[in-house]
Write a protein that holds these residues in place. Structure first.
Motif, PDB file in Angstrom:
ATOM      1  N   ALA A  83       0.722  -1.195  -0.395  1.00 51.10           N
ATOM      2  CA  ALA A  83      -0.347  -0.027  -0.088  1.00 51.10           C
ATOM      3  C   ALA A  83       0.953   0.987   0.013  1.00 51.10           C
ATOM      4  CB  ALA A  83      -0.643   0.391   1.612  1.00 51.10           C
ATOM      5  N   SER A  84       2.109   1.019   0.977  1.00 50.30           N
ATOM      6  CA  SER A  84       2.573   2.600   0.748  1.00 50.30           C
ATOM      7  C   SER A  84       3.679   2.773  -0.832  1.00 50.30           C
ATOM      8  CB  SER A  84       3.957   1.817   1.785  1.00 50.30           C
ATOM      9  OG  SER A  84       5.000   1.385   1.399  1.00 50.30           O
ATOM     10  N   THR A  85       3.627   1.817  -1.372  1.00 50.71           N
ATOM     11  CA  THR A  85       4.030   2.212  -3.011  1.00 50.71           C
ATOM     12  C   THR A  85       3.262   2.634  -4.049  1.00 50.71           C
ATOM     13  OG1 THR A  85       3.706  -0.055  -3.375  1.00 50.71           O
ATOM     14  CG2 THR A  85       5.652   0.562  -2.435  1.00 50.71           C
ATOM     15  N   LEU A 122      13.616  -7.796   4.683  1.00 58.09           N
ATOM     16  CA  LEU A 122      14.658  -7.780   5.240  1.00 58.09           C
ATOM     17  C   LEU A 122      14.210  -6.348   6.274  1.00 58.09           C
ATOM     18  CD1 LEU A 122      17.194  -6.060   4.637  1.00 58.09           C
ATOM     19  CD2 LEU A 122      16.315  -4.524   3.733  1.00 58.09           C
ATOM     20  N   GLU A 123      14.891  -6.348   7.189  1.00 58.73           N
ATOM     21  CA  GLU A 123      15.126  -5.979   8.743  1.00 58.73           C
ATOM     22  C   GLU A 123      15.936  -5.506   9.133  1.00 58.73           C
ATOM     23  OE1 GLU A 123      12.583  -9.430  11.175  1.00 58.73           O
ATOM     24  OE2 GLU A 123      14.546  -9.504  11.469  1.00 58.73           O
ATOM     25  N   CYS A 124      15.672  -4.175  10.245  1.00 57.44           N
ATOM     26  CA  CYS A 124      17.014  -3.439  10.788  1.00 57.44           C
ATOM     27  C   CYS A 124      16.171  -3.606  11.949  1.00 57.44           C
ATOM     28  CB  CYS A 124      16.593  -2.016   9.370  1.00 57.44           C
ATOM     29  SG  CYS A 124      18.005  -0.899  10.534  1.00 57.44           S
ATOM     30  N   ASP A 125      17.653  -3.915  12.801  1.00 57.03           N
ATOM     31  CA  ASP A 125      17.154  -4.663  14.295  1.00 57.03           C
ATOM     32  C   ASP A 125      16.224  -5.181  14.217  1.00 57.03           C
ATOM     33  OD1 ASP A 125      19.817  -2.739  15.085  1.00 57.03           O
ATOM     34  OD2 ASP A 125      18.769  -0.585  14.738  1.00 57.03           O
ATOM     35  N   ALA A 126      15.914  -5.769  14.113  1.00 56.42           N
ATOM     36  CA  ALA A 126      14.977  -7.277  14.127  1.00 56.42           C
ATOM     37  C   ALA A 126      13.821  -6.154  13.967  1.00 56.42           C
ATOM     38  CB  ALA A 126      15.215  -7.587  15.139  1.00 56.42           C
ATOM     39  N   ARG A 127      13.424  -5.025  13.323  1.00 52.42           N
ATOM     40  CA  ARG A 127      12.106  -4.349  12.356  1.00 52.42           C
ATOM     41  C   ARG A 127      11.791  -4.710  11.528  1.00 52.42           C
ATOM     42  NH1 ARG A 127      11.857   0.457  11.234  1.00 52.42           N
ATOM     43  NH2 ARG A 127      13.867   0.894  11.841  1.00 52.42           N
ATOM     44  N   PRO A 128      10.868  -5.200  10.790  1.00 53.80           N
ATOM     45  CA  PRO A 128      10.828  -5.625   9.209  1.00 53.80           C
ATOM     46  C   PRO A 128      10.660  -4.041   8.829  1.00 53.80           C
ATOM     47  CG  PRO A 128       9.052  -6.047   9.837  1.00 53.80           C
ATOM     48  CD  PRO A 128       9.795  -5.643  11.289  1.00 53.80           C
ATOM     49  N   ILE A 129      11.210  -3.746   7.272  1.00 50.11           N
ATOM     50  CA  ILE A 129      11.131  -2.671   6.731  1.00 50.11           C
ATOM     51  C   ILE A 129      11.807  -2.928   5.802  1.00 50.11           C
ATOM     52  CG2 ILE A 129      13.703  -1.501   8.191  1.00 50.11           C
ATOM     53  CD1 ILE A 129      15.428  -1.930   6.442  1.00 50.11           C
ATOM     54  N   GLY A 161       9.706   5.346   5.613  1.00 52.20           N
ATOM     55  CA  GLY A 161      11.406   5.808   6.333  1.00 52.20           C
ATOM     56  C   GLY A 161      12.423   5.420   6.757  1.00 52.20           C
ATOM     57  N   GLU A 162      12.799   4.180   5.088  1.00 50.42           N
ATOM     58  CA  GLU A 162      13.352   3.777   5.023  1.00 50.42           C
ATOM     59  C   GLU A 162      13.654   4.193   3.716  1.00 50.42           C
ATOM     60  OE1 GLU A 162      15.357   2.235   7.595  1.00 50.42           O
ATOM     61  OE2 GLU A 162      14.090   3.026   8.874  1.00 50.42           O
ATOM     62  N   ARG A 163      13.399   4.522   3.457  1.00 56.15           N
ATOM     63  CA  ARG A 163      14.214   4.494   1.411  1.00 56.15           C
ATOM     64  C   ARG A 163      15.338   5.134   2.147  1.00 56.15           C
ATOM     65  NH1 ARG A 163       7.872   4.562  -0.439  1.00 56.15           N
ATOM     66  NH2 ARG A 163       7.230   2.230   0.025  1.00 56.15           N
ATOM     67  N   GLY A 164      16.209   5.596   0.707  1.00 57.91           N
ATOM     68  CA  GLY A 164      17.112   6.534   0.330  1.00 57.91           C
ATOM     69  C   GLY A 164      18.107   6.443   1.891  1.00 57.91           C
ATOM     70  N   ARG A 165      17.350   5.705   2.234  1.00 50.88           N
ATOM     71  CA  ARG A 165      19.210   5.684   3.789  1.00 50.88           C
ATOM     72  C   ARG A 165      20.665   4.192   3.000  1.00 50.88           C
ATOM     73  NH1 ARG A 165      16.641   4.855   9.412  1.00 50.88           N
ATOM     74  NH2 ARG A 165      18.316   5.254   9.854  1.00 50.88           N
ATOM     75  N   GLY A 166      19.998   4.038   1.940  1.00 49.17           N
ATOM     76  CA  GLY A 166      20.990   2.933   1.365  1.00 49.17           C
ATOM     77  C   GLY A 166      20.730   1.365   2.148  1.00 49.17           C
ATOM     78  N   HIS A 167      19.570   1.043   2.619  1.00 54.15           N
ATOM     79  CA  HIS A 167      19.392  -0.332   3.137  1.00 54.15           C
ATOM     80  C   HIS A 167      19.219  -1.038   1.348  1.00 54.15           C
ATOM     81  CE1 HIS A 167      19.236   1.265   7.236  1.00 54.15           C
ATOM     82  NE2 HIS A 167      18.087   1.575   6.820  1.00 54.15           N
ATOM     83  N   GLY A 168      18.765  -0.688   0.754  1.00 55.34           N
ATOM     84  CA  GLY A 168      18.566  -1.238  -0.594  1.00 55.34           C
ATOM     85  C   GLY A 168      19.558  -1.357  -1.040  1.00 55.34           C
ATOM     86  N   GLY A 169      20.677  -0.423  -1.773  1.00 56.32           N
ATOM     87  CA  GLY A 169      21.735  -0.985  -1.787  1.00 56.32           C
ATOM     88  C   GLY A 169      22.429  -1.826  -1.669  1.00 56.32           C
ATOM     89  N   VAL A 170      22.806  -1.412  -0.157  1.00 56.19           N
ATOM     90  CA  VAL A 170      23.275  -2.811   0.732  1.00 56.19           C
ATOM     91  C   VAL A 170      22.465  -4.222   0.079  1.00 56.19           C
ATOM     92  CG1 VAL A 170      23.888  -3.467   2.993  1.00 56.19           C
ATOM     93  CG2 VAL A 170      24.596  -0.920   2.612  1.00 56.19           C
ATOM     94  N   LEU A 171      21.798  -4.340  -0.137  1.00 55.06           N
ATOM     95  CA  LEU A 171      20.793  -4.927   0.109  1.00 55.06           C
ATOM     96  C   LEU A 171      20.802  -5.532  -1.525  1.00 55.06           C
ATOM     97  CD1 LEU A 171      19.060  -8.033   0.384  1.00 55.06           C
ATOM     98  CD2 LEU A 171      16.681  -6.220   0.178  1.00 55.06           C
ATOM     99  N   LEU A 172      20.848  -4.864  -2.287  1.00 51.38           N
ATOM    100  CA  LEU A 172      21.745  -5.510  -4.114  1.00 51.38           C
ATOM    101  C   LEU A 172      22.464  -5.598  -4.106  1.00 51.38           C
ATOM    102  CD1 LEU A 172      18.769  -3.108  -5.697  1.00 51.38           C
ATOM    103  CD2 LEU A 172      18.756  -5.995  -5.817  1.00 51.38           C
TER     104      LEU A 172
END
Length: 170
Positions: free
Chosen positions: A27-29, A70-77, A99-110
């Motif tokens: 829904a957020s997308t 994908l989780e950050c500190d055991a929280r699904p993001i 709230g997690e977009r643009g923070r580098g998480h997607g790049g790290v995962l990919l």
């Protein structure tokens, strides 16, 4: 399926307990649908129908894809849907909560997925909406090259040995 990620990020298989998170993430997308002049209950029903149609389509096209959270500190993001069943891997979908977009998480995962594809001597393909210029820039920084486009989407490909040296976008 798991990929090594730097702490505090972790990746795990999605379970039935993740259904509400995945619904909210989808829904957020869908800002495109939220712009429609519909009453909230009708809008939520439309978003749920779109989600169901998309998931059904993906299950038919990629029956061996793994759904990962994908989780950050055991929280699904975020969620990654990855088909790594053959020599040619496919990122079917990747999404992060706003709230997690643009923070580098997607790049790290990919980058981690790309590194595992490299180890398996597999190519890695994905597509992105033409309107998602930020994601397109990220994918190109990670070594993906544009192979074709249509009115809606760009198709990109990363090939083993042809971009593993690209730095993760963090």
């Amino acid at each position: 399926m798991s990929f090594p990620l730097p702490s505090p990020l972790t990746l795990r298989a999605a379970t039935d307990a993740d259904a509400a998170f995945c619904r909210a993430l989808f829904a957020s997308t869908r800002d495109d649908l939220r712009q429609l002049p519909l009453p909230a209950p009708m809008l939520e029903q439309l978003i749920d129908m779109q989600r169901h149609a998309q998931e059904t389509s993906w299950q038919m096209a990629f029956p061996h894809a793994a759904a990962l959270i994908l989780e950050c500190d055991a929280r699904p993001i975020g969620r990654l849907l990855l088909d790594a069943s053959g020599r040619d891997w496919r990122v079917v979908d990747i999404a992060l909560v706003p709230g997690e977009r643009g923070r580098g998480h997607g790049g790290v995962l990919l980058a981690a997925v790309r590194d595992q594809a490299q180890a398996a001597c597999a190519s890695l393909a994905l597509s992105v909406l033409r309107s998602n210029e930020a994601a397109l820039r990220l994918y190109q920084r990670l070594g993906f090259t544009l192979v074709r486009s249509d009115e809606m989407r760009h198709e990109l490909l990363w090939q083993a040995g042809a971009g593993a040296e690209a730095a993760p976008a963090r």
